[in-house]
Design a protein around this motif. Structure first.
Motif, short mmCIF file in Angstrom:
data_model
loop_
_atom_site.label_atom_id
_atom_site.label_comp_id
_atom_site.label_asym_id
_atom_site.label_seq_id
_atom_site.Cartn_x
_atom_site.Cartn_y
_atom_site.Cartn_z
N TYR A 10 0.83 -1.21 0.00
CA TYR A 10 0.00 0.00 0.00
C TYR A 10 0.87 1.26 0.00
O TYR A 10 0.52 2.26 -0.60
N ARG A 19 -4.66 5.51 -2.88
CA ARG A 19 -4.51 4.45 -1.88
C ARG A 19 -5.86 4.13 -1.24
O ARG A 19 -6.22 2.98 -1.05
N GLU A 20 -6.66 5.17 -0.94
CA GLU A 20 -7.98 4.95 -0.35
C GLU A 20 -8.92 4.27 -1.34
O GLU A 20 -9.70 3.38 -0.97
N ARG A 23 -7.98 0.63 -1.34
CA ARG A 23 -8.50 -0.07 -0.15
C ARG A 23 -10.01 -0.35 -0.30
O ARG A 23 -10.48 -1.43 0.05
N GLU A 70 -3.08 -9.42 -0.89
CA GLU A 70 -4.21 -8.60 -0.46
C GLU A 70 -5.55 -9.17 -0.92
O GLU A 70 -6.53 -9.10 -0.20
#
Length: 143
Positions: A10, A19-20, A23, A70
């Motif tokens: 990340y 990045r958000e 996620r 992930e």
């Protein structure tokens, strides 16, 4: 790269907004993984989105490690999901397909005519399974 931790992967995404988004997309994958055709196409579209974020962050070399660590999927599985999403853009009856049938129908060796035939079956109310697709391929001389 396989020794990188999730946090390290990340961290490769420098832009906080990207990045958000990453996620969030990964969370969506976890919610719908393992369901029927409609979710297969949604997963494929999410994989395309995730791969674009990773690639845009110049972290493409980490895609395989990210997919395994992930998403809990092999890069090959991710590629297959993306291929299904690309082959069935705008499909109006994805819930009428078994996941394995979509995988097979997304193959490079399958003609658009054969895909349309399978879609017509689904639109007529038939749940399109792998055995049905295998028989269609046999009839068309594809296998």
């Amino acid at each position: 790269m396989s020794s990188k931790s999730k946090a390290d992967l990340y961290a490769l995404i420098v832009d906080p907004e990207a990045r958000e988004m990453l996620r969030f997309a990964v969370g969506e994958v976890r919610k719908i993984e393992g369901k029927v055709g409609a979710d297969t196409i949604t997963l494929g579209n999410l994989m395309i989105h995730i791969q674009q974020i990773v690639t845009a962050a110049n972290a493409a070399r980490c895609w395989g490690a990210f997919a395994r660590q992930e998403l809990g999927m092999s890069p090959n599985t991710c590629s297959r999901l993306m291929k299904v999403a690309r082959a069935f853009v705008g499909l109006d009856c994805p819930e009428r397909f078994q996941r394995s049938a979509l995988y097979e129908l997304a193959g490079d060796y399958v003609t658009e005519e054969l895909r349309c035939e399978a879609i017509a079956l689904a639109r007529a109310g038939q749940f399109v399974t792998f055995p049905i697709v295998a028989e269609m391929l046999r009839k068309h001389g594809v296998v």
